[in-house]
Design a protein around this motif. Structure first.
Motif, mmCIF file in Angstrom:
data_model
loop_
_atom_site.group_PDB
_atom_site.id
_atom_site.type_symbol
_atom_site.label_atom_id
_atom_site.label_comp_id
_atom_site.label_asym_id
_atom_site.label_seq_id
_atom_site.Cartn_x
_atom_site.Cartn_y
_atom_site.Cartn_z
ATOM 1 N N LEU A 148 31.340 -38.273 30.119
ATOM 2 C CA LEU A 148 30.842 -39.665 30.371
ATOM 3 C C LEU A 148 31.727 -40.539 30.254
ATOM 4 C CD1 LEU A 148 27.444 -40.967 31.603
ATOM 5 C CD2 LEU A 148 28.863 -42.489 30.412
ATOM 6 N N VAL A 149 32.029 -40.985 28.861
ATOM 7 C CA VAL A 149 32.601 -42.153 28.535
ATOM 8 C C VAL A 149 34.020 -41.948 29.045
ATOM 9 C CG1 VAL A 149 33.484 -43.491 26.628
ATOM 10 C CG2 VAL A 149 31.064 -42.617 26.283
ATOM 11 N N MET A 150 34.633 -40.922 28.908
ATOM 12 C CA MET A 150 36.158 -40.859 29.320
ATOM 13 C C MET A 150 36.293 -40.510 30.846
ATOM 14 S SD MET A 150 37.950 -41.286 26.680
ATOM 15 C CE MET A 150 39.419 -40.981 27.397
ATOM 16 N N THR A 151 35.242 -40.147 31.358
ATOM 17 C CA THR A 151 35.340 -40.298 32.999
ATOM 18 C C THR A 151 35.371 -41.682 33.392
ATOM 19 O OG1 THR A 151 34.404 -38.104 33.228
ATOM 20 C CG2 THR A 151 34.255 -39.712 35.188
ATOM 21 N N ASN A 152 34.490 -42.432 32.872
ATOM 22 C CA ASN A 152 34.431 -44.004 33.079
ATOM 23 C C ASN A 152 35.572 -44.799 32.571
ATOM 24 O OD1 ASN A 152 31.936 -44.013 34.047
ATOM 25 N ND2 ASN A 152 30.995 -44.348 32.125
ATOM 26 N N PHE A 183 49.900 -46.832 30.441
ATOM 27 C CA PHE A 183 48.706 -46.687 29.161
ATOM 28 C C PHE A 183 48.005 -45.509 29.742
ATOM 29 C CE2 PHE A 183 44.729 -47.971 27.572
ATOM 30 C CZ PHE A 183 44.944 -47.544 26.032
ATOM 31 N N LYS A 184 47.697 -45.536 31.304
ATOM 32 C CA LYS A 184 47.035 -44.437 31.844
ATOM 33 C C LYS A 184 47.505 -42.984 31.294
ATOM 34 C CE LYS A 184 45.755 -42.236 36.024
ATOM 35 N NZ LYS A 184 45.499 -42.355 37.621
ATOM 36 N N SER A 185 49.017 -43.196 31.476
ATOM 37 C CA SER A 185 49.631 -42.076 31.117
ATOM 38 C C SER A 185 49.452 -41.464 29.609
ATOM 39 C CB SER A 185 50.948 -41.854 31.415
ATOM 40 O OG SER A 185 51.756 -42.815 30.500
ATOM 41 N N ARG A 186 49.434 -42.464 28.997
ATOM 42 C CA ARG A 186 49.118 -42.032 27.452
ATOM 43 C C ARG A 186 47.677 -41.723 27.323
ATOM 44 N NH1 ARG A 186 49.963 -46.894 22.886
ATOM 45 N NH2 ARG A 186 52.103 -46.295 23.318
ATOM 46 N N VAL A 187 46.701 -42.113 27.788
ATOM 47 C CA VAL A 187 45.307 -41.991 27.576
ATOM 48 C C VAL A 187 44.991 -40.434 28.410
ATOM 49 C CG1 VAL A 187 42.908 -42.482 28.350
ATOM 50 C CG2 VAL A 187 44.581 -44.350 27.441
ATOM 51 N N CYS A 188 45.355 -40.234 29.339
ATOM 52 C CA CYS A 188 45.220 -38.909 30.142
ATOM 53 C C CYS A 188 45.880 -38.046 29.354
ATOM 54 C CB CYS A 188 45.470 -39.126 31.538
ATOM 55 S SG CYS A 188 44.575 -40.280 32.589
ATOM 56 N N LEU A 189 46.935 -37.874 28.916
ATOM 57 C CA LEU A 189 47.529 -36.993 28.062
ATOM 58 C C LEU A 189 46.881 -36.398 26.911
ATOM 59 C CD1 LEU A 189 50.066 -35.017 27.887
ATOM 60 C CD2 LEU A 189 51.227 -36.697 26.525
ATOM 61 N N TYR A 190 46.511 -37.642 26.190
ATOM 62 C CA TYR A 190 45.798 -37.689 25.000
ATOM 63 C C TYR A 190 44.399 -36.661 25.367
ATOM 64 C CZ TYR A 190 43.234 -38.327 20.526
ATOM 65 O OH TYR A 190 42.644 -38.097 19.558
ATOM 66 N N TRP A 235 41.208 -53.714 29.967
ATOM 67 C CA TRP A 235 40.966 -53.776 28.144
ATOM 68 C C TRP A 235 39.965 -53.251 27.928
ATOM 69 C CZ3 TRP A 235 44.211 -55.226 25.004
ATOM 70 C CH2 TRP A 235 45.347 -56.418 25.404
ATOM 71 N N ARG A 236 38.782 -53.023 28.839
ATOM 72 C CA ARG A 236 37.506 -52.174 28.521
ATOM 73 C C ARG A 236 37.934 -50.733 28.309
ATOM 74 N NH1 ARG A 236 32.555 -52.415 32.492
ATOM 75 N NH2 ARG A 236 33.990 -51.299 34.034
ATOM 76 N N ALA A 237 39.053 -50.093 29.141
ATOM 77 C CA ALA A 237 39.401 -48.919 28.955
ATOM 78 C C ALA A 237 40.172 -48.856 27.612
ATOM 79 C CB ALA A 237 40.455 -48.195 29.979
ATOM 80 N N TYR A 238 40.937 -49.999 27.481
ATOM 81 C CA TYR A 238 41.690 -49.846 26.087
ATOM 82 C C TYR A 238 40.826 -49.804 24.777
ATOM 83 C CZ TYR A 238 45.077 -51.741 22.662
ATOM 84 O OH TYR A 238 45.967 -51.968 21.570
ATOM 85 N N PHE A 239 39.756 -50.660 24.920
ATOM 86 C CA PHE A 239 38.544 -50.624 23.875
ATOM 87 C C PHE A 239 38.120 -49.194 23.725
ATOM 88 C CE2 PHE A 239 34.100 -50.765 22.792
ATOM 89 C CZ PHE A 239 34.103 -51.467 21.769
ATOM 90 N N TYR A 240 37.508 -48.548 24.746
ATOM 91 C CA TYR A 240 36.834 -47.313 24.750
ATOM 92 C C TYR A 240 37.739 -46.189 24.187
ATOM 93 C CZ TYR A 240 31.963 -48.386 25.762
ATOM 94 O OH TYR A 240 30.819 -48.860 25.853
ATOM 95 N N TYR A 241 39.219 -46.289 24.769
ATOM 96 C CA TYR A 241 40.036 -45.296 24.168
ATOM 97 C C TYR A 241 39.982 -45.300 22.632
ATOM 98 C CZ TYR A 241 44.457 -42.825 23.671
ATOM 99 O OH TYR A 241 45.656 -42.077 23.178
ATOM 100 N N ALA A 242 40.105 -46.468 22.071
ATOM 101 C CA ALA A 242 40.193 -46.386 20.709
ATOM 102 C C ALA A 242 38.864 -45.872 20.046
ATOM 103 C CB ALA A 242 40.368 -47.717 20.208
ATOM 104 N N LYS A 243 37.940 -46.403 20.611
ATOM 105 C CA LYS A 243 36.516 -45.889 19.992
ATOM 106 C C LYS A 243 36.207 -44.335 20.056
ATOM 107 C CE LYS A 243 33.698 -49.235 18.236
ATOM 108 N NZ LYS A 243 34.914 -50.146 17.823
ATOM 109 N N VAL A 244 36.823 -43.693 21.141
ATOM 110 C CA VAL A 244 36.312 -42.398 21.469
ATOM 111 C C VAL A 244 37.309 -41.535 20.417
ATOM 112 C CG1 VAL A 244 36.667 -40.410 23.028
ATOM 113 C CG2 VAL A 244 35.670 -42.465 23.872
#
Length: 588
Positions: free
Chosen positions: A169-173, A205-212, A130-139
């Motif tokens: 830094l944010v997306m690495t985290n 979800f990881k596949s979506r975020v990383c492709l983006y 959920w933290r990754a979900y939150f930051y993905y949207a923010k970034v």
């Protein structure tokens, strides 16, 4: 040591607004020592995230409104009006509550006694998802944002007023959080099904975020927040590799596949119109229940003229659908029935075709033409709607809404492999072919690029274009299209003209679906009649008729600028914390 506190309401987490940035003052406080007593308390806290942050039905199916392939009667102010930091929102304390609650949990969940390490790591994985979900949207929204991995005390001014961290830094985290989730979330039957976050949800979800992130960095040569070259140039390839890794692990699990029911005319749409989730393909869904009288308003929104959003397809999008023999549909202008016949069966499972029927007033199988009072282009969306007028005036539909599907994972894999330079017949046959063949289309890999898609996207590689074709069609209105255009650096397509169906003549009512009943009449000056059941639409208001007979649907002029790939930091946030700094192209 000061005790940390949480809010409880009816056994779940009350995710309330807070008085200060990333802090809050509880109305009813319990110490973590009092609350985290057993696994039930851990599960209750995590269920609060599921209940609060799982996207709603409307979030899922209307996120692509205002895109190049979804026509709406008005556009977003972000595209049509002057936009600046004073108009921007999304940085209030409420906007950061999710992060606070996740970080509070992560700071205290290990205080729970008598819990195995494996179980604790599952709950940690859920929170980090959920933290990754939150930051993905923010970034995606703001670019550089401040990274916090612990709850912040209201007295900690250094943390509260820190500057934004670099996107690297944010997306690495974010990737670290997702990797932890993928490695530690359970795949046991207890956590599969329902709305729970499990290993497969995290992998998809990881596949979506990383492709983006990987493709965004490829097609944007600079960080849009700073207009400077990316600090870590290697991250582009790393995110693509991590996308591939997530896809391959999920594909190798054998848990999911492309769902079929033996009927190419219905099997795609059934994924979106049944109350029971088809877990053959659907990895994560928002569920509803007729037994509990828990419904949503999607059918109402897509089918009603007054309340509805008037979401419609565009003529260019319809041109993307192949013929059933796998050939390109090269005709630019045809009457509605001809245009919708002999094509990829998803065309008439996404839009109401000539043979579409619904239940009206309790009478089943009534042949029904697209309603031009709702669908402004004549391409009337039916992908998510229930075929009964009883659902068209209330929030009573209970069909489940997929959030993550295996089809998207296959498409993510195909694109990532192409980006890596490893696309092949084998990859095509594992990804594009089964998706295409579910729709009744011969799934052979084409040798040459489609000239129409070349002109549309401005690229010439045949495989890349076919991947984009499948992504646009298969994932239509599943909240991915705008993100795709952003990451491909092609958001200027959001301003392209929208065209609809072919209109044979003005001032003359005509029958759209060959049922012997006239449906629509476009007229120029005076309304030429009042035929029952006919929608009369005057040319020169929202419509024009092009020389080729296509209807052009016009909205307020839309514009795109490079700075819009990230939004401005809201002025209200900069007043509180000038150290945040503004995204460069939005500076006054």
């Amino acid at each position: 040591m000061m005790k940390k506190t949480i809010l409880l309401l009816a056994g779940t987490v009350l995710l309330a607004s807070c008085s200060d940035f990333l802090t809050r003052t509880p109305e009813a406080a319990f110490s973590s020592e009092e609350y985290f007593k057993n696994e039930t308390s851990l599960k209750n806290y995590i269920n609060g995230f599921v209940q609060k942050y799982t996207p709603s039905a409307l979030d899922i199916c209307t996120g692509d409104a205002y895109s190049d392939i979804c026509v709406t009667p008005s556009s977003t102010a972000y595209l049509t009006d002057y936009w600046d930091a004073d108009k921007q929102t999304g940085w209030s304390s409420d906007s950061w509550n999710m992060l606070y609650n996740v970080n509070w949990f992560l700071a205290h969940f290990r205080e729970t006694p008598n819990i195995s390490e494996e179980t604790l790591r599952h709950y940690e994985g859920t929170a980090r998802f959920w933290r990754a979900y939150f930051y993905y949207a923010k970034v995606k929204t703001f670019g550089n944002v401040p990274w916090y991995d612990k709850p912040i005390d209201s007295e900690d001014t250094e943390a509260l007023y820190k500057s934004r961290d670099d996107r690297d830094l944010v997306m690495t985290n974010v990737l670290e959080d997702l990797n932890f989730a993928c490695e530690n979330l359970s795949a046991s039957s207890e956590w599969l099904g329902g709305a729970q976050i499990n290993k497969y949800v995290a992998l998809a979800f990881k596949s979506r975020v990383c492709l983006y992130e990987g493709t965004f960095r490829k097609y944007h040569s600079v960080n849009p927040s700073t207009q400077q070259a990316w600090n870590d140039q290697s991250l582009q390839g790393k995110f693509i590799d991590e996308c591939i890794k997530a896809c391959e692990e999920l594909m190798a699990s054998g848990v999911f596949s492309i769902a079929t029911n033996g009927n190419v005319k219905t099997q795609y749409r059934e994924l979106f119109t049944k109350e029971a989730v088809n877990r053959t393909e659907v990895i994560w869904a928002r569920e509803y229940s007729s037994a509990l009288n828990l419904g949503h308003e999607v059918t109402w929104r897509f089918a009603a003229g007054g309340y509805g959003g008037s979401y419609s397809g565009s003529h260019d999008f319809v041109r993307m659908f192949l013929n059933l023999d796998g050939s390109r549909h090269t005709e630019e202008v045809e009457d509605f029935v001809t245009e919708m016949t002999g094509r990829d069966w998803r065309l008439t499972q996404i839009f109401m075709g000539p043979d579409y029927t619904k239940t009206k007033g309790g009478v089943a199988n009534v042949k029904t033409a697209p309603n031009m009072a709702v669908s402004r282009t004549g391409y009337h969306v039916c992908k998510f709607t229930l075929d009964d007028t009883a659902y068209e005036a209330s929030a009573s539909a209970t069909n489940a809404m997929p959030i993550l599907r295996y089809a998207e994972v296959l498409l993510n894999y195909a694109e990532a492999m192409w980006e890596k330079g490893d696309f092949s017949d084998a990859v095509w046959n594992k990804t594009i072919r089964p998706i295409r063949e579910r729709a009744g289309v011969i799934g052979d890999r084409p040798a040459e690029a489609d000239p129409f898609l070349v002109s549309y996207y401005g690229i010439t590689d045949a495989d890349a274009l076919e991947i984009r074709r499948e992504r646009a069609i298969e994932m239509y209105l599943e909240d991915l299209r705008v993100d795709d255009l952003y990451r491909w650096h092609q958001a200027d397509l959001l301003t392209k003209d929208w065209y609809g169906i072919y209109v044979p003549a003005l001032n003359v009512p005509f029958d759209l679906n060959n049922d012997g009943i006239n449906d629509i009449c476009f007229y120029t000056t005076d309304k030429p009649g009042n035929e029952q059941g006919v929608v009369y639409q005057k040319i020169g208001e929202s419509y024009e008729r092009a020389a080729n007979g296509l209807i052009q649907y016009k909205v307020k002029d839309r514009t795109w600028e490079e700075k819009k790939y990230v939004r401005p930091i809201p002025r209200s946030a900069l007043v509180v914390n000038p150290g945040l700094g503004q995204n460069v192209l939005w500076e006054d």
